[in-house]
Design an enzyme around this catalytic site. Structure first.
Site, PDB file in Angstrom:
ATOM      1  N   GLY A 165      -3.658   4.422  -2.792  1.00 46.35           N
ATOM      2  CA  GLY A 165      -4.428   3.580  -2.471  1.00 46.35           C
ATOM      3  C   GLY A 165      -4.391   4.038  -4.154  1.00 46.35           C
ATOM      4  O   GLY A 165      -4.146   3.674  -4.860  1.00 46.35           O
TER       5      GLY A 165
ATOM      6  N   GLU B  87       0.057   7.725  -3.858  1.00 45.45           N
ATOM      7  CA  GLU B  87       1.133   5.674  -3.740  1.00 45.45           C
ATOM      8  C   GLU B  87      -0.181   5.552  -4.119  1.00 45.45           C
ATOM      9  O   GLU B  87      -0.727   4.804  -3.596  1.00 45.45           O
ATOM     10  CB  GLU B  87       1.801   5.328  -2.963  1.00 45.45           C
ATOM     11  CG  GLU B  87       2.771   5.992  -1.936  1.00 45.45           C
ATOM     12  CD  GLU B  87       3.690   5.543  -2.657  1.00 45.45           C
ATOM     13  OE1 GLU B  87       4.122   4.815  -3.773  1.00 45.45           O
ATOM     14  OE2 GLU B  87       5.441   6.132  -2.596  1.00 45.45           O
TER      15      GLU B  87
ATOM     16  N   CYS C 215      -0.899  -3.395  -5.188  1.00 45.60           N
ATOM     17  CA  CYS C 215      -0.092  -2.154  -5.806  1.00 45.60           C
ATOM     18  C   CYS C 215       0.773  -3.285  -6.788  1.00 45.60           C
ATOM     19  O   CYS C 215       0.942  -2.244  -7.630  1.00 45.60           O
ATOM     20  CB  CYS C 215       0.075  -1.488  -5.256  1.00 45.60           C
ATOM     21  SG  CYS C 215       1.574  -1.754  -4.026  1.00 45.60           S
TER      22      CYS C 215
HETATM   23  P1  NAD Z   1      -8.864   3.574  -2.528  1.00 43.64           P
HETATM   24  O1  NAD Z   1      -8.469   4.452  -3.420  1.00 43.64           O
HETATM   25  O2  NAD Z   1     -10.610   2.881  -2.182  1.00 43.64           O
HETATM   26  O3  NAD Z   1      -9.022   3.996  -0.792  1.00 43.64           O
HETATM   27  C1  NAD Z   1      -7.657   4.008  -0.423  1.00 43.64           C
HETATM   28  C2  NAD Z   1      -7.949   5.195   0.728  1.00 43.64           C
HETATM   29  O4  NAD Z   1      -8.262   6.395   0.197  1.00 43.64           O
HETATM   30  C3  NAD Z   1      -8.766   4.964   2.001  1.00 43.64           C
HETATM   31  O5  NAD Z   1      -8.524   4.992   2.956  1.00 43.64           O
HETATM   32  C4  NAD Z   1     -10.056   5.260   1.760  1.00 43.64           C
HETATM   33  O6  NAD Z   1     -10.448   5.737   2.866  1.00 43.64           O
HETATM   34  C5  NAD Z   1      -9.560   7.067   0.636  1.00 43.64           C
HETATM   35  N1  NAD Z   1      -9.638   7.731   0.742  1.00 43.64           N
HETATM   36  C6  NAD Z   1     -11.139   7.229  -0.536  1.00 43.64           C
HETATM   37  N2  NAD Z   1     -11.619   8.940  -0.701  1.00 43.64           N
HETATM   38  C7  NAD Z   1     -11.141   9.646  -0.278  1.00 43.64           C
HETATM   39  C8  NAD Z   1     -11.181  11.619   0.331  1.00 43.64           C
HETATM   40  N3  NAD Z   1     -11.989  12.160  -0.811  1.00 43.64           N
HETATM   41  N4  NAD Z   1     -10.912  11.755   0.737  1.00 43.64           N
HETATM   42  C9  NAD Z   1      -9.891  11.383   1.747  1.00 43.64           C
HETATM   43  N5  NAD Z   1      -9.365   9.746   1.642  1.00 43.64           N
HETATM   44  C10 NAD Z   1     -10.287   8.904   0.583  1.00 43.64           C
HETATM   45  O7  NAD Z   1      -7.980   1.954  -2.412  1.00 43.64           O
HETATM   46  P2  NAD Z   1      -8.005   0.769  -1.881  1.00 43.64           P
HETATM   47  O8  NAD Z   1      -9.817   0.100  -2.349  1.00 43.64           O
HETATM   48  O9  NAD Z   1      -8.143   1.023   0.102  1.00 43.64           O
HETATM   49  O10 NAD Z   1      -6.794  -0.190  -2.168  1.00 43.64           O
HETATM   50  C11 NAD Z   1      -6.706  -0.381  -2.901  1.00 43.64           C
HETATM   51  C12 NAD Z   1      -5.890   0.533  -4.085  1.00 43.64           C
HETATM   52  O11 NAD Z   1      -4.881   0.776  -3.201  1.00 43.64           O
HETATM   53  C13 NAD Z   1      -5.248  -0.156  -5.222  1.00 43.64           C
HETATM   54  O12 NAD Z   1      -4.927   0.141  -6.770  1.00 43.64           O
HETATM   55  C14 NAD Z   1      -3.791  -0.701  -5.128  1.00 43.64           C
HETATM   56  O13 NAD Z   1      -2.873   0.050  -6.312  1.00 43.64           O
HETATM   57  C15 NAD Z   1      -3.368   0.531  -4.642  1.00 43.64           C
HETATM   58  N6  NAD Z   1      -1.586   0.691  -3.434  1.00 43.64           N
HETATM   59  C16 NAD Z   1      -1.078   0.931  -4.318  1.00 43.64           C
HETATM   60  C17 NAD Z   1       0.509   1.054  -3.890  1.00 43.64           C
HETATM   61  C18 NAD Z   1       1.086   2.099  -3.659  1.00 43.64           C
HETATM   62  O14 NAD Z   1       2.375   1.467  -2.718  1.00 43.64           O
HETATM   63  N7  NAD Z   1       1.406   2.107  -4.153  1.00 43.64           N
HETATM   64  C19 NAD Z   1       0.292   0.562  -2.211  1.00 43.64           C
HETATM   65  C20 NAD Z   1      -1.259  -0.571  -2.122  1.00 43.64           C
HETATM   66  C21 NAD Z   1      -1.731   0.090  -2.661  1.00 43.64           C
END
Ligand code: NAD
Length: 504
Positions: free
Chosen positions: A239, A261, A295
């Site tokens: 995320g 990631e 990402c």
């Molecule tokens: P986000 O950070 O809003 O959420 C990602 C996940 O984290 C969700 O399941 C969310 O519920 C969880 N989360 C958030 N706070 C948490 C906490 N306190 N405890 C536990 N879990 C928690 O991201 P998003 O909007 O869903 O996705 C987009 C982001 O993800 C972009 O920054 C993208 O670059 C990144 N991403 C990275 C990769 C990689 O492999 N590097 C792959 C896909 C997406």
């Protein structure tokens, strides 16, 4: 509700927690799940609370005690069937992904294919979880290392790959002898429920329900519980960097392991001798595919000053002709952003671009009507624009010109993130320089290929604020196992290492 949704076992109201005994009655609030295509209500999910979290993790811990004793190749055989089950549902699941997160159908199907590929990879991987042997310095001794299953792996996934990111983790973890508890994004719970149902059915058939568990709930409830839980030795979280920084700190506090990631701010360098036809196609796919919500999306472009006048107008024309609309319709290349908040973040970034002196060549506005559609945006950027150092999760591409390759590589690396990078060139010297120790600082570096669309055979992940984790192929499985170094003495003596004497 679409027909394919009922074929996937989805109902009007779904449960957000699953254990060995299937989906549980849940007591948390009800979440309305809307499609970003037109805002239509797709279904509801009853979220899990702490009670259900306890049941799911408790079962995963109990099942782990037995699952770890199953020979790894036997675990792999079950994964072979999991891959087949996903193959059989590829069309329906691909459609669900398109409807739930808005990516075009071929990308929805491609995502399921990636999960199938992961299952196939892990069938073979289950026979290759091998350690090294070393020569002992002591006579009559043998040293080797072996890899043991780790325990319950918590998998937190982002909305934009609601199926494949789980598979990158879960298939490897299951092959390694771990059990998995999945906490998906609340922006894509239906894909998680359908995916879990398909894969869990195979495990149930072999009496191994509970290897895969699912818990869908609020971050402050089940998310926080998972990252603080000592029964979960590894938390793999995908995320934003904002989320990863928090998760990494909380898990580190209890000396657990995290595999992060996180966000990228990827770039392509176009060398003066590049094949521009090839580069153009790669740039447009990498920058506009998945509406800029990968990402690995290409967000910055460094074009040699001698070819900028040829290439940039071609990109602009391509941007202006991209078909935007319903991702289920043939011919559409860009679907919607995930939600209104994403549109607002895109519009805010466009305001920042203008305020910081960037020139928007095309785009910079939303597409009026229902849903969350925006125009792909091409910006002539200046090196001092702070906004270019941030990841805006939308189709915005910043174009810079450069004079020499060292300058382009320096600028490419001059951002906090370090996920993916690429160069287009026919020059052996330029590509080797880009790939050298002094070249790209990213986890992924490509030549004559865009930044997105990685294959699962390699280790996937990035450096710096991208988090440093590696998933999928190569030796990524090591993160899901614990290493043990063993020394065997088959002599009649007890020599001590380093020549130490301790004679009684
Ligand atoms: P986000 O950070 O809003 O959420 C990602 C996940 O984290 C969700 O399941 C969310 O519920 C969880 N989360 C958030 N706070 C948490 C906490 N306190 N405890 C536990 N879990 C928690 O991201 P998003 O909007 O869903 O996705 C987009 C982001 O993800 C972009 O920054 C993208 O670059 C990144 N991403 C990275 C990769 C990689 O492999 N590097 C792959 C896909 C997406």
């Amino acid at each position: 509700m679409y027909d394919f949704m009922s074929r996937l076992g989805l109902q009007a109201v779904n449960s957000g927690a699953a254990t060995t005994s299937g989906f549980l009655p849940t007591h948390g609030p009800e979440l309305d799940v809307h499609s970003p295509i037109d805002g239509a209500l797709l279904a509801k999910v009853k979220l899990a609370g702490l009670d259900e979290y306890e049941k799911v993790v408790g079962e995963a811990a109990r099942v782990f005690a037995d699952w770890r004793m199953v020979p790894a190749p036997k675990r792999g055989e079950i994964l072979r069937e999991v891959g087949d089950a996903l193959r059989a549902h590829k069309e329906d699941l691909g459609r669900l992904i398109s409807v739930e997160v808005g990516k075009i159908l071929s990308e929805g199907m491609g995502e399921v294919q990636e999960s199938v590929d992961m299952a196939d990879l892990c069938v073979g991987m289950s026979r290759q979880l091998s350690g090294l042997t070393m020569h002992s310095e002591r006579p009559g001794h043998r040293m080797y290392e072996q890899w043991h299953p780790l325990g319950v792996v918590g998998v937190i996934t982002a909305f934009n790959f609601p199926n494949a990111v789980w598979a990158w983790n879960a298939m490897v973890a299951a092959a390694a002898g771990d059990t998995v508890v999945w906490k998906p994004s609340l922006k894509a719970p239906l894909t998680a429920i359908a995916t879990h149902r398909i894969c869990d059915e195979v495990f149930q058939k072999y009496g191994w329900g509970g290897v895969f568990g699912l818990v869908i709930g609020e971050d402050k409830v089940v998310g926080e519980a998972m990252i603080r839980d000592r029964r979960v030795p590894l938390v793999s979280a995908t995320g934003s960097t904002h989320m990863g920084r928090h998760v990494g700190q909380v898990v580190a506090e209890r000396l657990g392991r995290s595999l992060l990631e996180l966000g990228g701010n990827n770039a392509i360098i176009i060398h003066e001798d590049a094949n521009l036809d090839l580069a153009l196609r790669a740039i447009v796919f990498a920058s506009c595919g998945t509406s800029g919500q990968r990402c690995t999306t290409n967000r910055r472009l460094f074009v040699h000053e001698s070819i900028a006048d040829k290439l940039v107008p071609r990109i602009q024309r391509a941007y202006e002709s991209i078909p935007i609309g319903n991702p289920l319709e043939a011919g559409t290349l860009m679907g919607p952003l995930i939600d209104e908040q994403a549109v607002q973040q895109y519009l805010h970034a466009c305001d920042q671009i203008r305020a910081q002196g960037g020139e928007i060549l095309t785009g910079g506005e939303r597409v009026e009507g229902p849903g969350f559609y925006v125009r792909p945006t091409l910006v002539r950027a200046r090196a001092d624009m702070e906004i270019c150092k941030e990841e805006t999760f939308a189709p915005i591409l910043y174009v810079f010109t450069y004079k020499d390759l060292s300058e382009a590589i320096r600028l490419q690396n001059d951002v906090p993130q370090g996920l993916s990078s690429a160069i287009f060139t026919d020059s052996f010297r330029a590509s080797e320089r880009f790939l050298s120790h002094a070249g790209s600082d990213c986890g992924i570096a490509n030549v004559n290929i865009g930044t997105s669309g990685a294959e699962i055979g390699g280790a996937f992940g990035g450096e710096k604020e991208t988090g440093g984790g590696r998933e999928a192929g190569s030796d990524s499985w090591k993160a899901y196992m614990r290493r043990q170094t063993c020394t065997m003495n088959w002599s009649d003596e007890l020599p001590l290492a380093q020549g130490v004497r301790f004679d009684l």
